[in-house]
Scaffold this motif. Structure first.
Motif, mmCIF file in Angstrom:
data_model
loop_
_atom_site.group_PDB
_atom_site.id
_atom_site.type_symbol
_atom_site.label_atom_id
_atom_site.label_comp_id
_atom_site.label_asym_id
_atom_site.label_seq_id
_atom_site.Cartn_x
_atom_site.Cartn_y
_atom_site.Cartn_z
ATOM 1 N N THR A 59 0.833 -1.205 0.000
ATOM 2 C CA THR A 59 0.000 0.000 0.000
ATOM 3 C C THR A 59 0.867 1.255 0.000
ATOM 4 O O THR A 59 0.613 2.209 -0.744
ATOM 5 C CB THR A 59 -0.920 0.001 1.230
ATOM 6 N N CYS A 60 1.906 1.247 0.822
ATOM 7 C CA CYS A 60 2.804 2.408 0.916
ATOM 8 C C CYS A 60 3.493 2.683 -0.418
ATOM 9 O O CYS A 60 3.551 3.823 -0.886
ATOM 10 C CB CYS A 60 3.829 2.158 2.017
ATOM 11 N N LEU A 61 4.010 1.649 -1.054
ATOM 12 C CA LEU A 61 4.733 1.837 -2.311
ATOM 13 C C LEU A 61 3.791 2.197 -3.451
ATOM 14 O O LEU A 61 4.180 2.918 -4.383
ATOM 15 C CB LEU A 61 5.519 0.568 -2.649
ATOM 16 N N THR A 62 2.562 1.711 -3.406
ATOM 17 C CA THR A 62 1.577 2.104 -4.421
ATOM 18 C C THR A 62 1.239 3.581 -4.286
ATOM 19 O O THR A 62 1.056 4.285 -5.287
ATOM 20 C CB THR A 62 0.307 1.253 -4.288
ATOM 21 N N LEU A 63 1.155 4.073 -3.055
ATOM 22 C CA LEU A 63 0.957 5.506 -2.847
ATOM 23 C C LEU A 63 2.127 6.303 -3.412
ATOM 24 O O LEU A 63 1.937 7.343 -4.063
ATOM 25 C CB LEU A 63 0.802 5.792 -1.355
ATOM 26 N N ARG A 64 3.330 5.820 -3.175
ATOM 27 C CA ARG A 64 4.516 6.520 -3.696
ATOM 28 C C ARG A 64 4.515 6.551 -5.217
ATOM 29 O O ARG A 64 4.754 7.600 -5.831
ATOM 30 C CB ARG A 64 5.782 5.832 -3.199
ATOM 31 N N ASP A 65 4.263 5.399 -5.818
ATOM 32 C CA ASP A 65 4.336 5.306 -7.277
ATOM 33 C C ASP A 65 3.254 6.139 -7.959
ATOM 34 O O ASP A 65 3.479 6.698 -9.029
ATOM 35 C CB ASP A 65 4.208 3.844 -7.715
ATOM 36 N N GLY A 66 2.088 6.216 -7.323
ATOM 37 C CA GLY A 66 0.985 6.909 -7.968
ATOM 38 C C GLY A 66 0.855 8.372 -7.603
ATOM 39 O O GLY A 66 0.289 9.157 -8.384
ATOM 40 N N HIS A 67 1.373 8.758 -6.431
ATOM 41 C CA HIS A 67 1.074 10.111 -5.947
ATOM 42 C C HIS A 67 2.270 10.830 -5.345
ATOM 43 O O HIS A 67 2.114 11.931 -4.816
ATOM 44 C CB HIS A 67 -0.056 10.047 -4.917
ATOM 45 N N GLY A 68 3.452 10.246 -5.354
ATOM 46 C CA GLY A 68 4.628 10.919 -4.849
ATOM 47 C C GLY A 68 5.002 10.513 -3.437
ATOM 48 O O GLY A 68 4.237 9.865 -2.725
ATOM 49 N N GLN A 69 6.197 10.911 -3.041
ATOM 50 C CA GLN A 69 6.729 10.506 -1.741
ATOM 51 C C GLN A 69 5.885 11.006 -0.575
ATOM 52 O O GLN A 69 5.693 10.299 0.414
ATOM 53 C CB GLN A 69 8.169 11.007 -1.583
ATOM 54 N N LEU A 70 5.378 12.235 -0.654
ATOM 55 C CA LEU A 70 4.592 12.775 0.446
ATOM 56 C C LEU A 70 3.348 11.941 0.716
ATOM 57 O O LEU A 70 2.911 11.813 1.869
ATOM 58 C CB LEU A 70 4.196 14.227 0.150
ATOM 59 N N ALA A 71 2.799 11.346 -0.323
ATOM 60 C CA ALA A 71 1.574 10.558 -0.160
ATOM 61 C C ALA A 71 1.796 9.312 0.695
ATOM 62 O O ALA A 71 0.831 8.753 1.230
ATOM 63 C CB ALA A 71 1.023 10.153 -1.523
ATOM 64 N N ARG A 72 3.055 8.908 0.865
ATOM 65 C CA ARG A 72 3.308 7.729 1.699
ATOM 66 C C ARG A 72 2.925 7.976 3.151
ATOM 67 O O ARG A 72 2.665 7.033 3.899
ATOM 68 C CB ARG A 72 4.793 7.343 1.616
ATOM 69 N N ARG A 117 5.413 -8.406 -5.838
ATOM 70 C CA ARG A 117 6.618 -7.895 -6.503
ATOM 71 C C ARG A 117 7.715 -7.729 -5.464
ATOM 72 O O ARG A 117 7.462 -7.700 -4.258
ATOM 73 C CB ARG A 117 6.347 -6.566 -7.200
ATOM 74 N N ARG A 118 8.924 -7.603 -5.935
ATOM 75 C CA ARG A 118 10.075 -7.430 -5.060
ATOM 76 C C ARG A 118 10.343 -5.943 -4.889
ATOM 77 O O ARG A 118 10.443 -5.200 -5.869
ATOM 78 C CB ARG A 118 11.303 -8.126 -5.645
ATOM 79 N N ALA A 119 10.435 -5.504 -3.638
ATOM 80 C CA ALA A 119 10.692 -4.092 -3.342
ATOM 81 C C ALA A 119 12.122 -3.922 -2.864
ATOM 82 O O ALA A 119 12.697 -4.812 -2.228
ATOM 83 C CB ALA A 119 9.721 -3.586 -2.278
ATOM 84 N N GLY A 120 12.682 -2.787 -3.148
ATOM 85 C CA GLY A 120 14.050 -2.495 -2.751
ATOM 86 C C GLY A 120 14.164 -2.152 -1.277
ATOM 87 O O GLY A 120 13.183 -2.182 -0.525
ATOM 88 N N PRO A 121 15.366 -1.819 -0.816
ATOM 89 C CA PRO A 121 15.578 -1.494 0.601
ATOM 90 C C PRO A 121 14.752 -0.281 1.024
ATOM 91 O O PRO A 121 14.538 0.649 0.251
ATOM 92 C CB PRO A 121 17.083 -1.188 0.676
#
Length: 376
Positions: free
Chosen positions: A27-40, A65-69
């Protein structure tokens, strides 16, 4: 991070806890990918429930999917959930966060009393609402979620008597729509009705617990709170919250799942049935504390219960869990008395990681955590 469902690793088996983290990070990374870092910062541990429900109803392999550090994982990589369930969770989280920001601006809470901070916060909320509206998941109508702030404002400023059900209806309807749409994403139309009922119960429960948590602050600030505004009182609010947990427990078995013993299905059961009950118990325990303008002195009142917020670190030396509840049957000798004692619960309570209540039953020989269900 918002939300009432916060399981600690002692309430979930290692496999279920890893899966919960996969949904959370997804959920956190989907927010980042779709709406930017602040959206996390809008990541919501309750919103990820729609991701869990979507995966639980979906046959076949999960879309991972595999997420980075990530610093939140100690710079470790991880397998996280992706796909339409995570997109719906991120969408709901962003809209709910925008509604919360708007509500705080309207109430003028804290730094938002100042015009520059209020204007900036309102601009962020409007931007999140607009972005979420433009990126709604397949077939989802965000009208119910978008209408929450306006409907809630209308309820709070309506003349005449207002019931708890009416005061919590906007949140209940919004969560009901999100839960029901997981059946659409999973192509299981038979689940629409039970999931809508479960979503309404969960949304109402979240609103009630939030009202109980904020009651003292709202009274001091003179803000509107449904517990007092409806005339229901604390006891009736707690009773209604417990009924919502019962509704969840009665409704979820009616949801058709491809494999009831699959990891996501068991996780959904643990979160929506067991962890909601724990959330009610935590909130009710805190709301039992006397309402005063100043926090009680650690030595006042029952020495077996710690004042809320007194322990900022691990309460192991006092034999208390982070909720301030008694952890073992022996008399408590608090840290304020200068007589620390060994904690029999040290092996099962990880008090530094979260505000958990993992010691539910105890004996004279020590403390034992409550048993798990579903074979975990």
């Amino acid at each position: 991070m918002l939300g009432i469902v916060r399981p600690c690793r002692h309430h979930l088996s290692p496999a279920l806890h890893r899966r919960w983290m996969a949904h959370l990070c997804g959920t956190c990374l989907t927010l980042r990918d779709g709406h930017g870092q602040l959206a996390r910062t809008a990541t919501n541990v309750d919103a990820l429930l729609v991701s869990v429900l979507t995966a639980a109803q979906t046959a076949g392999p999960a879309g991972d999917r595999r997420a980075g550090p990530c610093p939140a994982r100690g710079m470790r990589t991880a397998t996280v959930v992706s796909g339409e369930g995570a997109q719906l969770a991120a969408h709901a989280a962003l809209l709910l966060a925008a509604g919360h920001l708007t509500d705080h601006v309207d109430d003028g809470q804290g730094v938002l009393r100042h015009r520059p901070a209020a204007a900036l916060t309102r601009k962020v909320a409007e931007r999140w609402s607009a972005r979420a509206r433009a990126t709604a998941p397949r077939g989802f109508d965000p009208a119910a979620l978008l209408a929450v702030p306006a409907r809630q404002h209308a309820v709070e400023h309506a003349g005449g008597a207002v019931t708890l059900e009416a005061a919590t209806a906007p949140t209940a309807d919004a969560v009901s729509a999100a839960f029901a749409h997981t059946a659409v994403l999973a192509d299981r139309p038979a689940n629409l009705a039970p999931l809508a009922a479960a979503g309404a119960a969960f949304g109402r429960l979240a609103h009630l617990l939030d009202a109980l948590d904020d009651l003292d602050d709202d009274r001091r600030a003179g803000r509107w709170n449904p517990v007092d505004a409806t005339g229901a009182g604390v006891a009736a609010t707690r009773a209604l919250a417990r009924r919502q947990v019962e509704v969840l427990g009665a409704t979820l078995p009616a949801v058709e799942l491809p494999s009831p013993h699959a990891l996501d299905a068991r996780l959904a059961h643990r979160l929506l049935v067991h962890e909601t009950g724990r959330a009610v118990a935590r909130t009710c325990a805190r709301s039992e504390q006397p309402s005063t303008d100043q926090p009680p002195h650690p030595g006042d009142g029952d020495p077996r219960r710690a004042p809320r917020g007194f322990f900022t670190g691990c309460a192991a030396a006092a034999g208390l869990c982070c909720t301030g509840q008694l952890c073992c049957a022996d008399p408590i000798v608090g840290p304020w008395s200068g007589q620390p004692r060994p904690n029999p619960c040290a092996s099962c309570c990880d008090c530094t990681s979260c505000g958990c209540d993992c010691c539910d039953s105890c004996s004279g020989d020590g403390c034992c955590c409550d048993g798990c269900c579903c074979g975990d």
